[in-house]
Design a protein around this motif. Sequence first.
Motif, PDB file in Angstrom:
ATOM      1  N   LEU A 479       1.158  18.574 -85.143  1.00 12.90           N
ATOM      2  CA  LEU A 479       1.051  19.185 -86.466  1.00 12.90           C
ATOM      3  C   LEU A 479       1.091  18.123 -87.563  1.00 12.90           C
ATOM      4  O   LEU A 479       1.351  18.456 -88.713  1.00 12.90           O
ATOM      5  N   TRP A 482       1.482  18.373 -91.660  1.00  8.21           N
ATOM      6  CA  TRP A 482       2.453  19.386 -92.107  1.00  8.21           C
ATOM      7  C   TRP A 482       3.839  19.018 -91.587  1.00  8.21           C
ATOM      8  O   TRP A 482       4.809  19.083 -92.305  1.00  8.21           O
ATOM      9  N   ALA A 483       3.904  18.721 -90.288  1.00  9.53           N
ATOM     10  CA  ALA A 483       5.191  18.410 -89.696  1.00  9.53           C
ATOM     11  C   ALA A 483       4.995  17.332 -88.655  1.00  9.53           C
ATOM     12  O   ALA A 483       4.467  17.617 -87.611  1.00  9.53           O
ATOM     13  N   PRO A 484       5.363  16.118 -88.899  1.00  9.79           N
ATOM     14  CA  PRO A 484       5.976  15.598 -90.106  1.00  9.79           C
ATOM     15  C   PRO A 484       5.057  15.691 -91.332  1.00  9.79           C
ATOM     16  O   PRO A 484       3.865  15.451 -91.210  1.00  9.79           O
ATOM     17  N   PHE A 485       5.654  16.033 -92.431  1.00 10.36           N
ATOM     18  CA  PHE A 485       4.891  16.195 -93.663  1.00 10.36           C
ATOM     19  C   PHE A 485       4.497  14.830 -94.208  1.00 10.36           C
ATOM     20  O   PHE A 485       5.359  13.977 -94.410  1.00 10.36           O
TER      21      PHE A 485
END
Lengths: 580, 375
Positions: A479, A482-485
């Motif tokens: 991800l 987004w995650a990590p943003f």
Amino acid sequence: MGFLRWMFKRRRPEWKLKLPKPEAVLGELAKTPIPPVLTAAVKLVKETFGNCPDVISREVKLDGSPLVAIYVDGLADKSQVEKVLDSLLLKRPLVERAGIELGASLKRWEESGLPMGEIKTARTVGAVVTALLNGETCLFGEEWGQALLIDTKGWEKRAISEPDTETVIRGPREGYVENLRTNTSLIRRRLRHPNLRIEHLVLGDITNTQVAIVYIKGLANDKLVEEVRRRLMRIKIDGVLESNYLEELIEDAPFSPFPQVGHTERPDRSVANLLEGKVTILTDGTPFALSVPVTLSCFMQSPEDYYERWPVALGIRIFRYLSLFISLFLPSLYVAITTFHQEMLPTALTVSLAMQRERVPYPAVVEALLMQITFEILIEAGVRLPRPLGQAIGIVGALVIGEAAVRAGLISAAMVIVIAATAISSFAVPAFDLAIAVRMLRLPMIFFGAVLGLFGIFAGLLLILIHLASLRSFGVPYLAGWAPFIPRDQKDIVVRASWWAMYTRPELMGFADLKREAGDLKPHAPGDRRAIAEEAEAEAKGGTGTEEKALEDREEEKEKAPEYRAGMRRNVRRLRRKGR
Amino acid sequence: MREEGRISTWQLATLLGSFLIGSSTILFPTAKARQDSWLAVLVALVAGVGASWLWLTLTRIQEAPAVSGILLTLGPYLGIPLAILYLWYYLHLGALVVRNISEIYVTAVMPETPIVVFTGILVFLAALAVRGGVEVLGRLAELLFPLLVLAILTGHILIVSTPRLVRWEYLLPVLENGFAPVLQAALSMFAFPFGETVLFVNLVPFTLNKACAGRPVIISTIGVGLLLTVVAALHTATLGADVPRVNFPGLALLHEVNVGDFVTRMEVLGIFVWTFGTFLKIGVCYWALALGLAELLGLEDYRVLVLPLGVIMASLSILVYDTFAAMTTVATSLYPFYAFPFQVLFPLLLLLVAFLRRQKKKAVRPDPKMARKEQ
């Protein structure tokens, strides 16, 4: 858990290939030196192939001493082979005149005897066999004890055409073909830089398929390249017919429904990936190239996003994400709401839905599952059928599912709309494998929604999110963004910023060289404050102002315009006269 | 280290934010303050920032996750009992939160489903996340926190835009009965979401940039605290001073939403916020519990403990209250006194001892660098 694991643990026998490897077939031959006696050498080679009719030998007498060329018909390019033979025959008078004993001297042949691109020598029968299978022509001579391998590769291949799976409205129309060399050339032609590295591997013990690892040195992370190499090297399999063989053998989470390796049929997309610091894996025999690492957002990007102007791409991409959510959640939400939470809808809508559902004899879940399964079968049938029949299926599907089922009171009209919206949305996801993953997750989601309502859907969503959050593709979180943003990467995830704003590569892949363009590329209209400032700067440097130059050019063009038009008219007249 | 993962400061901040949002909006324990509940939240926020500063200082001195930190500071004879107490607190807190959210589902959403379904599934999901480690928790928080904030904002914008719903005069008179009830309510509010952040003592050592962990924590606390203040004010402004008479004020509030006769009954927004917020809160408690127990028992990996602890937590959540009324009463009047030692007293004690120890160490063995400087 431990007990279960023990129970179901498969005791795998040590990996062993039933068919022996080519070297083993050759056995002792692989290391046997080529016999100096010409006839013996030729006989040995032909017998290794079991005297197959497509292994062809041609004898040429040169200056009294015979030379034999062997090649495999169909793998070697006929015209190239002819060129070899031609030069052998043409050399004869030359040799005779000069009195050089070319026929006997291997060295001379290697250095200046043949007008071919690539010439090697081989000392063992094994090397000769491999070369023949690669489409090379082998030249034997009396008392040589060696063979000359002449590069005459050339076999039937498909012409480069537009890929069917990734069509674009605007953008290059070239797609990969089944030939590895053509594919590497397609990449290299777009990426003219010496740092483009292509590493070859041979995978598949029987098929001996060539696999190429392509990356840009200095841009791709060295550790990533090393990891790709390591994962590919550990593959021991009889054959590699398509890149998916490799994909399944190198991915991080083999049981995940989500694709962890990207694939594409478009060289421009591969090059874009390479420029982001990814590694591309090409496989001989398939037009699908793999690229690692990928993140979820990569599957939502279409090459076209970058070829359309950015506001267009931005809007389209947001809708794409919307459609991903619709295709995952709409049927389950519909089922959950009509089954458990009627109060969530406005009263008028609830009444209207209830009236439609009145005639339907089973609960919403059954309805949804029926429709969903029918729809999946229709898609599958449509894909497999020949094109003219596919249309018929479409009509049948539309009529049966759409009209008749509703009229017959088997399905409510609202459900048809829901399933249709879901289906259309799932086709808006650009990556086919992600769309399939979502399609497969839809059925359990419908089930969750039917059993536990909204809570079930939230639980299903959480399950998916937990899985996605723990997934990695070649060390990069799935991800990522987004995650990590990563604030810097947001310009190319849900939105696509303009080209002058995308001045860095994705941080987790291209960190070796983050900057991708100059920071001040945003164009300015002449007369704009920024443009004037730039001009002043340019003038201060001693150059002429860009705007002034542009104006001058325009004036010049204007002056030339009548002349140009007259010239054109003259040309047209001349052409017409010729035509007559 | 038993935990390989590391989280970024942003992940820490979002985890903390979700933790605070978590279940606090389900039951606003500010009944005593009546129409001044928003003031109570503000006061609690100030106290909460103080408490955060307290445990942040503790992490700076200890540099080890809670249980090993306690053992290092207090030694085995005092440390083990205190560590066990803390682990019990984590377990209990997790169970309470599980109960809170399950209670919402049972009372307001699906009354005919047994509560064990909700507790079981939630704890199972949390177990999956905890098995993934602190990284997965951090990433989930990062994904969900913006959505939570967005949902809260949307909900409240809708409430404000519903005609004739919000009556600001309900907030008057300010401080009708003096400051005492506000302080009482603030005590409950401090104990319920703000003081509980003491759990993050476990998370800070796993932050990539430990030195910079303080600021995001404080900013996140203040931000969410202000959001909660607005929420509390809106609750009073729509439902009047008798908010506590309603079971779930948030739900009652969202039920009243009606914009243009189409956007109606937005309970789903509330349910969304509570489900995901509490999920993250449960995850943090659960993870801290598993990690702490593994440290106490000297296990190599805490993941073996995850499932058994989950079973205990789920069962405890069912046993912990008899009725919904008990839950609200405990949360408002009993819980503050029960939690006070864990949230303030013990950290203070630990801080004091750790500080004294450090002083002693410095006195005995001066830092060579410092010594050189002095010369």
